[in-house]
Design a protein around this motif. Structure first.
Motif, short mmCIF file in Angstrom:
data_model
loop_
_atom_site.label_atom_id
_atom_site.label_comp_id
_atom_site.label_asym_id
_atom_site.label_seq_id
_atom_site.Cartn_x
_atom_site.Cartn_y
_atom_site.Cartn_z
N ASN A 9 5.17 -12.26 101.74
CA ASN A 9 5.16 -10.83 102.12
C ASN A 9 6.57 -10.23 102.18
O ASN A 9 6.94 -9.58 103.15
CB ASN A 9 4.45 -10.65 103.46
N GLU A 10 7.34 -10.46 101.10
CA GLU A 10 8.73 -10.01 101.10
C GLU A 10 8.92 -8.58 100.59
O GLU A 10 9.84 -7.88 100.99
CB GLU A 10 9.58 -10.98 100.27
N HIS A 11 8.05 -8.15 99.67
CA HIS A 11 8.10 -6.77 99.16
C HIS A 11 9.48 -6.39 98.63
O HIS A 11 10.06 -5.37 99.01
CB HIS A 11 7.66 -5.79 100.25
N ILE A 12 10.04 -7.22 97.76
CA ILE A 12 11.37 -6.99 97.21
C ILE A 12 11.25 -6.25 95.88
O ILE A 12 10.55 -6.69 94.98
CB ILE A 12 12.12 -8.32 97.02
N TYR A 13 11.94 -5.12 95.76
CA TYR A 13 11.82 -4.22 94.61
C TYR A 13 13.15 -4.18 93.89
O TYR A 13 14.18 -3.81 94.47
CB TYR A 13 11.44 -2.84 95.14
N LEU A 14 13.17 -4.55 92.60
CA LEU A 14 14.40 -4.60 91.84
C LEU A 14 14.32 -3.70 90.61
O LEU A 14 13.46 -3.88 89.73
CB LEU A 14 14.70 -6.04 91.40
N THR A 15 15.23 -2.73 90.55
CA THR A 15 15.36 -1.86 89.38
C THR A 15 16.85 -1.72 89.08
O THR A 15 17.70 -2.22 89.83
CB THR A 15 14.77 -0.46 89.64
N MET A 16 17.19 -1.00 88.03
CA MET A 16 18.59 -0.78 87.71
C MET A 16 19.27 0.09 88.77
O MET A 16 20.49 0.12 88.88
CB MET A 16 18.73 -0.13 86.33
N ALA A 17 18.46 0.80 89.58
CA ALA A 17 19.02 1.62 90.66
C ALA A 17 19.02 0.88 91.99
O ALA A 17 19.72 1.28 92.92
CB ALA A 17 18.23 2.92 90.79
N THR A 18 18.23 -0.20 92.08
CA THR A 18 18.12 -0.94 93.34
C THR A 18 18.18 -2.44 93.08
O THR A 18 17.15 -3.10 93.01
CB THR A 18 16.81 -0.60 94.07
N GLY A 19 19.38 -2.97 92.90
CA GLY A 19 19.53 -4.42 92.81
C GLY A 19 19.95 -4.96 91.47
O GLY A 19 20.91 -5.73 91.38
N LEU A 20 19.24 -4.60 90.40
CA LEU A 20 19.59 -5.13 89.08
C LEU A 20 20.93 -4.56 88.61
O LEU A 20 21.21 -3.37 88.80
CB LEU A 20 18.52 -4.76 88.05
N THR A 21 21.74 -5.43 87.98
CA THR A 21 23.01 -4.96 87.44
C THR A 21 22.99 -4.87 85.92
O THR A 21 23.90 -4.32 85.32
CB THR A 21 24.16 -5.91 87.86
#
Length: 310
Positions: free
Chosen positions: A234-246
C-alpha cells in the motif's frame, strides 16, 4: 477496482541520518549536524541479503571507537515529506580511514537484515542412538574392547499430509527466523511427509518455491510474497517526468527471465524490493512491481535506479 496513487512529497530538502547500535548504546550521525554521509544501498527480490556501503566523513576518534563489526546500523534518508527508514542491517567491515583531499573517509560495509544462511541445521529433539564398539590397547599389549551408546543426530521429519505453512511455522520458530509477512500462492501439501535436511532458511526457500511464492528482504526485513497483489505494501508511489523520473524508462529484454524496465529517478526511501510504483511516461504506463533498486547518495546528489517487471 481503481488503484489509488499519490505523489506525496517533493524531491528536494534531502537529509540523511545513520544510527549505529554498539552494545546498549546508540551512536547517531546526521547531516543536519554537519556530518558528511554518502551511501550505496541496493535491494532486490533474489532472496539474498544485499551488501550496502556507507561512507562517513571526518569522524572523531571518539566516534570511531564506538563503531565495530557486528554492530546494528539503520539508515534514514529522504526529501521533505518522504523522509524515512531506507534500510538496516549488520556491519560486516569497517575500512581503515583514508584521506580524500582535506577530508577523512571511513567506509562502513553492512549486510541488509539478518543473514540466516549460516545458521546451523535443525535436528529432532529426540535424537536416535546406536552402540559403538571401541578397542583400546593396555600397557601390557592386551587389547580390550567395550561398547558405548553414541547419540546420533536425526533430521526433523513431518507426517504425511503436512502443509507447507505448518513446516514453515515450525522452522522459523525453532530457528528464530523473523518473517514480517507470509503469503503463499498455494499451501502445498506434502503427501509423503517431509524431512528437514537443509539449513533453516534454505529449507524455507525451497518450500516457498513449491508454493509458487518467493522469499526476499526489503528494508532489512524478510518477507514471503505470492505476487498476487499488485500493491501489497500500500505504498501508492507515483512516478512521472514531473514527479520522480529523471528520464524516460528503458526497456530490457532478457531471454533468461521476464522483461523489465529501468527507471532513473530521484531517490525515494519508500521504494524497495517488492514495492509497487505507478509509472506514467511516453513509453510505459501502469502499476509495476519492483524487481530491484539501487539507492545512492553522493555529496549533494540523491538518485536511485529502479528495475520493474514489464
Amino acid at each position: 477496482m481503481t488503484e489509488v496513487v499519490s505523489n506525496k512529497g517533493y524531491y528536494w530538502g534531502y537529509t540523511t541520518k545513520i544510527v549505529i547500535t554498539h552494545g546498549k548504546n546508540d551512536l547517531t550521525l546526521a547531516e543536519k549536524n554537519f556530518v558528511g554521509i554518502n551511501y550505496d544501498c541496493p535491494s532486490d527480490d533474489s532472496g539474498d541479503p544485499a551488501t550496502c556501503t556507507v561512507t562517513v566523513y571526518n569522524l572523531s576518534k571518539t566516534h570511531l571507537a564506538k563503531i565495530a563489526q557486528n554492530d546494528h546500523i539503520v539508515i534514514y534518508s529522504g526529501p521533505i515529506g518522504l523522509y524515512g527508514k531506507l534500510t538496516e542491517g549488520t556491519i560486516t567491515q569497517i575500512a581503515p580511514e583514508t584521506r580524500s583531499g582535506m577530508d577523512k573517509e571511513t567506509q562502513i560495509t553492512f549486510q541488509e537484515g539478518q543473514d540466516y544462511s549460516k545458521d546451523s541445521r535443525l535436528y529432532s529433539k529426540f535424537n536416535g542412538s546406536k552402540l559403538v564398539t571401541h578397542t583400546v590397547k593396555e600397557s601390557n599389549g592386551t587389547k580390550v574392547s567395550y561398547t558405548k551408546r553414541q547419540i546420533k543426530k536425526v533430521n526433523i521429519t513431518f507426517k504425511k499430509g503436512i502443509k507447507a505453512s505448518q513446516i514453515i511455522d515450525r522452522i522459523k520458530r525453532e530457528a528464530k527466523i523473523r518473517i514480517s509477512a507470509i503469503h503463499l500462492k498455494k499451501n502445498y501439501v506434502f503427501k509423503n511427509g517431509y524431512t528437514l535436511s537443509a539449513k533453516p532458511l534454505a529449507a524455507i526457500q525451497a518450500i516457498v518455491k513449491d508454493c509458487g511464492s518467493t522469499v526476499y528482504y526489503r528494508k532489512g526485513a524478510l518477507y514471503i510474497d505470492d505476487g498476487s497483489k499488485p500493491n501489497p505494501y500500500n505504498e501508492h508511489i507515483y512516478l512521472t517526468m514531473a514527479t520522480g523520473l529523471t528520464q524516460e524508462p528503458a526497456y530490457n529484454s532478457d531471454d533468461s527471465g521476464q522483461p523489465t524496465w529501468t527507471l532513473e529517478c530521484f531517490d525515494d526511501p519508500r521504494v524497495s524490493a517488492g514495492s509497487a510504483v505507478y509509472v506514467k511516461s511516453d513509453n510505459v504506463t501502469g502499476l509495476k512491481r519492483v524487481k530491484s533498486v539501487d539507492h545512492t547518495h553522493d555529496q549533494d546528489t540523491y538518485m536511485m535506479e529502479v528495475v520493474v517487471y514489464a
